[in-house]
Scaffold this active site. Structure first.
Site, PDB file in Angstrom:
ATOM      1  N   GLY A  86      -1.279   4.540  -1.241  1.00 47.79           N
ATOM      2  CA  GLY A  86      -2.182   5.481  -1.914  1.00 47.79           C
ATOM      3  C   GLY A  86      -3.649   5.217  -1.586  1.00 47.79           C
ATOM      4  O   GLY A  86      -4.540   5.678  -2.304  1.00 47.79           O
ATOM      5  N   THR A  87      -3.895   4.544  -0.467  1.00 42.21           N
ATOM      6  CA  THR A  87      -5.258   4.191  -0.054  1.00 42.21           C
ATOM      7  C   THR A  87      -6.157   5.421   0.071  1.00 42.21           C
ATOM      8  O   THR A  87      -7.278   5.448  -0.458  1.00 42.21           O
ATOM      9  CB  THR A  87      -5.215   3.487   1.323  1.00 42.21           C
ATOM     10  OG1 THR A  87      -4.074   2.648   1.382  1.00 42.21           O
ATOM     11  CG2 THR A  87      -6.470   2.715   1.592  1.00 42.21           C
TER      12      THR A  87
ATOM     13  N   TRP B 233      -5.963   8.391  -1.097  1.00 40.86           N
ATOM     14  CA  TRP B 233      -6.200   9.060  -2.389  1.00 40.86           C
ATOM     15  C   TRP B 233      -7.217   8.271  -3.208  1.00 40.86           C
ATOM     16  O   TRP B 233      -8.188   8.836  -3.738  1.00 40.86           O
ATOM     17  CB  TRP B 233      -4.864   9.160  -3.132  1.00 40.86           C
ATOM     18  CG  TRP B 233      -4.843  10.058  -4.322  1.00 40.86           C
ATOM     19  CD1 TRP B 233      -5.812  10.943  -4.722  1.00 40.86           C
ATOM     20  CD2 TRP B 233      -3.775  10.168  -5.279  1.00 40.86           C
ATOM     21  NE1 TRP B 233      -5.416  11.593  -5.860  1.00 40.86           N
ATOM     22  CE2 TRP B 233      -4.166  11.138  -6.215  1.00 40.86           C
ATOM     23  CE3 TRP B 233      -2.535   9.551  -5.410  1.00 40.86           C
ATOM     24  CZ2 TRP B 233      -3.356  11.494  -7.296  1.00 40.86           C
ATOM     25  CZ3 TRP B 233      -1.725   9.907  -6.478  1.00 40.86           C
ATOM     26  CH2 TRP B 233      -2.129  10.876  -7.406  1.00 40.86           C
TER      27      TRP B 233
ATOM     28  N   HIS C  60      -7.047  -3.939   3.814  1.00 38.64           N
ATOM     29  CA  HIS C  60      -5.623  -4.171   3.573  1.00 38.64           C
ATOM     30  C   HIS C  60      -5.370  -5.667   3.381  1.00 38.64           C
ATOM     31  O   HIS C  60      -4.231  -6.092   3.199  1.00 38.64           O
ATOM     32  CB  HIS C  60      -4.788  -3.678   4.760  1.00 38.64           C
ATOM     33  CG  HIS C  60      -4.556  -2.188   4.772  1.00 38.64           C
ATOM     34  ND1 HIS C  60      -4.383  -1.438   3.634  1.00 38.64           N
ATOM     35  CD2 HIS C  60      -4.432  -1.311   5.799  1.00 38.64           C
ATOM     36  CE1 HIS C  60      -4.177  -0.178   3.965  1.00 38.64           C
ATOM     37  NE2 HIS C  60      -4.204  -0.065   5.262  1.00 38.64           N
TER      38      HIS C  60
ATOM     39  N   LYS D 105       4.150  13.881   2.034  1.00 37.61           N
ATOM     40  CA  LYS D 105       4.721  14.587   0.876  1.00 37.61           C
ATOM     41  C   LYS D 105       3.950  14.275  -0.391  1.00 37.61           C
ATOM     42  O   LYS D 105       3.855  15.108  -1.283  1.00 37.61           O
ATOM     43  CB  LYS D 105       6.170  14.161   0.673  1.00 37.61           C
ATOM     44  CG  LYS D 105       7.166  14.847   1.559  1.00 37.61           C
ATOM     45  CD  LYS D 105       8.561  14.534   1.035  1.00 37.61           C
ATOM     46  CE  LYS D 105       9.625  15.327   1.753  1.00 37.61           C
ATOM     47  NZ  LYS D 105      10.970  14.944   1.283  1.00 37.61           N
ATOM     48  N   GLY D 106       3.505  13.036  -0.515  1.00 37.56           N
ATOM     49  CA  GLY D 106       2.753  12.639  -1.701  1.00 37.56           C
ATOM     50  C   GLY D 106       3.572  12.715  -2.982  1.00 37.56           C
ATOM     51  O   GLY D 106       3.084  13.180  -4.013  1.00 37.56           O
TER      52      GLY D 106
HETATM   53  P1  PAP Z   1      -2.791   4.334   4.742  1.00 43.18           P
HETATM   54  O1  PAP Z   1      -2.339   2.973   4.323  1.00 43.18           O
HETATM   55  O2  PAP Z   1      -2.400   4.668   6.152  1.00 43.18           O
HETATM   56  O3  PAP Z   1      -4.237   4.591   4.443  1.00 43.18           O
HETATM   57  P2  PAP Z   1      -2.045   5.616   2.306  1.00 43.18           P
HETATM   58  O4  PAP Z   1      -3.108   6.609   2.042  1.00 43.18           O
HETATM   59  O5  PAP Z   1      -2.119   4.318   1.584  1.00 43.18           O
HETATM   60  O6  PAP Z   1      -1.935   5.372   3.872  1.00 43.18           O
HETATM   61  O7  PAP Z   1      -0.637   6.227   1.960  1.00 43.18           O
HETATM   62  C1  PAP Z   1      -0.208   7.457   2.443  1.00 43.18           C
HETATM   63  C2  PAP Z   1       0.674   8.058   1.362  1.00 43.18           C
HETATM   64  O8  PAP Z   1      -0.173   8.585   0.317  1.00 43.18           O
HETATM   65  C3  PAP Z   1       1.481   9.207   1.881  1.00 43.18           C
HETATM   66  O9  PAP Z   1       2.687   9.181   1.116  1.00 43.18           O
HETATM   67  P3  PAP Z   1       4.073   9.845   1.618  1.00 43.18           P
HETATM   68  O10 PAP Z   1       4.315   9.364   3.011  1.00 43.18           O
HETATM   69  O11 PAP Z   1       5.111   9.358   0.662  1.00 43.18           O
HETATM   70  O12 PAP Z   1       3.873  11.313   1.540  1.00 43.18           O
HETATM   71  C4  PAP Z   1       0.600  10.383   1.533  1.00 43.18           C
HETATM   72  O13 PAP Z   1       1.279  11.611   1.487  1.00 43.18           O
HETATM   73  C5  PAP Z   1       0.074   9.968   0.180  1.00 43.18           C
HETATM   74  N1  PAP Z   1      -1.190  10.649  -0.162  1.00 43.18           N
HETATM   75  C6  PAP Z   1      -2.277  10.833   0.637  1.00 43.18           C
HETATM   76  N2  PAP Z   1      -3.235  11.501  -0.031  1.00 43.18           N
HETATM   77  C7  PAP Z   1      -2.750  11.751  -1.263  1.00 43.18           C
HETATM   78  C8  PAP Z   1      -3.274  12.437  -2.403  1.00 43.18           C
HETATM   79  N3  PAP Z   1      -4.481  12.987  -2.403  1.00 43.18           N
HETATM   80  N4  PAP Z   1      -2.494  12.494  -3.508  1.00 43.18           N
HETATM   81  C9  PAP Z   1      -1.252  11.938  -3.537  1.00 43.18           C
HETATM   82  N5  PAP Z   1      -0.704  11.290  -2.481  1.00 43.18           N
HETATM   83  C10 PAP Z   1      -1.443  11.196  -1.359  1.00 43.18           C
END
Ligand code: PAP
Length: 329
Positions: free
Chosen positions: A80-81, A83, A143, A290-291
């Site tokens: 969730g980084t 976000w 990280h 997918k989030g």
């Molecule tokens: P990173 O470590 O590469 O920065 P990170 O942002 O921590 O990635 O995680 C990505 C996950 O957060 C994705 O999850 P999923 O693969 O299960 O879909 C991504 O979809 C989700 N994500 C990114 N932005 C948001 C948001 N605004 N709200 C909710 N989930 C989000």
């Protein structure tokens, strides 16, 4: 039957590009395992990392001087980084950048550009930038478990969804040259802690314990809690960061406006997140899949769920950290 030729050497050469002789020597002396998207992961300071990360981490540990007013967003990948970076940026800068402005930086830039990683941006590629002129509060991310004098906001996510998120992300970007990497193999490595910045549980528990010992300095969030009530968590974040929402702001629905600005749907559909590249060579669109909570049901077998549940039960026992109801999704 033809034997597929995978020129892994090319990738091995690439993984050490830009690494100094001394650093390469150090890295080659470390324990290593197969990498997920690079040839190898190396065990550096108890965590599995890639060579370029190790060089940048050493540089950050040597040169980065935290100010009391800094905020570091500390996460394990895929928890969730993106976000959390967006939310924290919008919260602390809301007097500089009106949340409803059509020029808000989050509408033009990916959160990874606004809150740079120490190891992927700030100290990447042997650079040692002068950070003293940046506006306060300076926002960074990592990280890596840094010990630091400034405030740290950490987010973690249930390991089932985190694994699934990493798996999808890695299979998209893993170079063909590295040869096949099956779901079973990836899961096995994950369960042994052999994943970027893993072992997963050590990373998570390090920050969890810090948050219990120093709640003024370290705030620990769960992705699932953000999904359940993001407005509540934004209010808590503002309190922790020392920029409470005023009564007027509450009446003006600033909290809700921030969560809307940073919502998955809103961010995913922005031009910069459809076409941009903010971290190394990754497409920003890969950061918005997918989030959801509970997507693991679509990928993990019963045996996998049982194995990871047992590991988490064992690792988290007695720590007070839990992910209630995750297995009932
Ligand atoms: P990173 O470590 O590469 O920065 P990170 O942002 O921590 O990635 O995680 C990505 C996950 O957060 C994705 O999850 P999923 O693969 O299960 O879909 C991504 O979809 C989700 N994500 C990114 N932005 C948001 C948001 N605004 N709200 C909710 N989930 C989000």
């Amino acid at each position: 039957m033809d034997i597929l030729y995978f020129p892994k050497e090319e990738e091995e050469e690439k993984e050490f590009q830009g690494i100094t002789k001394n650093c390469k020597e150090l890295i080659l002396s470390l324990p290593k395992v197969k990498g997920w998207r690079t040839p190898n992961l190396y065990l550096f300071q108890r965590f599995w990392c890639q060579p370029k990360e190790i060089q940048a981490i050493i540089s950050a540990q040597t040169h980065f001087e935290a100010h009391d007013s800094d905020v570091i967003i500390a996460t394990i990948p895929k928890s969730g980084t993106t976000w959390l970076k967006a939310l924290v940026f919008a919260i602390v800068n809301r007097r500089r950048f009106d949340v409803n402005s059509i020029d808000h930086p989050l509408l033009r830039s990916n959160p990874h550009d606004l809150v740079p990683f120490l190891e992927y941006k700030v100290y990447a590629d042997n650079q040692v930038p002068n950070l003293s002129n940046l506006d306060s509060p300076r926002l960074f991310a990592s990280h890596v478990p840094y010990t630091s004098n400034c405030k740290v906001v950490c987010i973690c996510r249930n390991p089932f969804d985190t694994f699934v998120s990493i798996w999808h992300f890695m299979t998209n970007i893993r170079p063909n040259n590295l040869g096949p990497f099956s779901l079973e193999e990836a899961f096995d490595m994950y369960c042994m802690g052999q994943v970027g910045y893993g072992p997963y549980w050590d990373h998570m528990l390090g920050y969890w314990k810090e948050s219990l010992n120093s709640p003024q300095k370290v705030m620990f969030l769960k992705y699932e809690d953000l999904k359940e009530d993001v407005n509540l968590q934004v209010t808590r974040l503002a309190e922790f960061l020392g920029c409470l929402f005023s009564a007027q702001e509450k009446r003006d629905h600033v909290v809700e406006d921030i969560t809307k600005l940073c919502s998955f749907q809103n961010m995913k559909n922005l031009e910069v997140n459809k076409d941009g590249k903010s971290i190394l060579n990754f497409d920003n669109k890969g950061l918005f899949r997918k989030g959801e909570v509970g997507d693991w049901v679509n990928l993990l077998s019963e045996e996998m769920v049982e194995r990871l549940s047992q590991i988490m039960d064992e690792k988290l026992a007695g720590t007070g950290l839990e992910f209630p109801n995750i297995l009932k999704s």
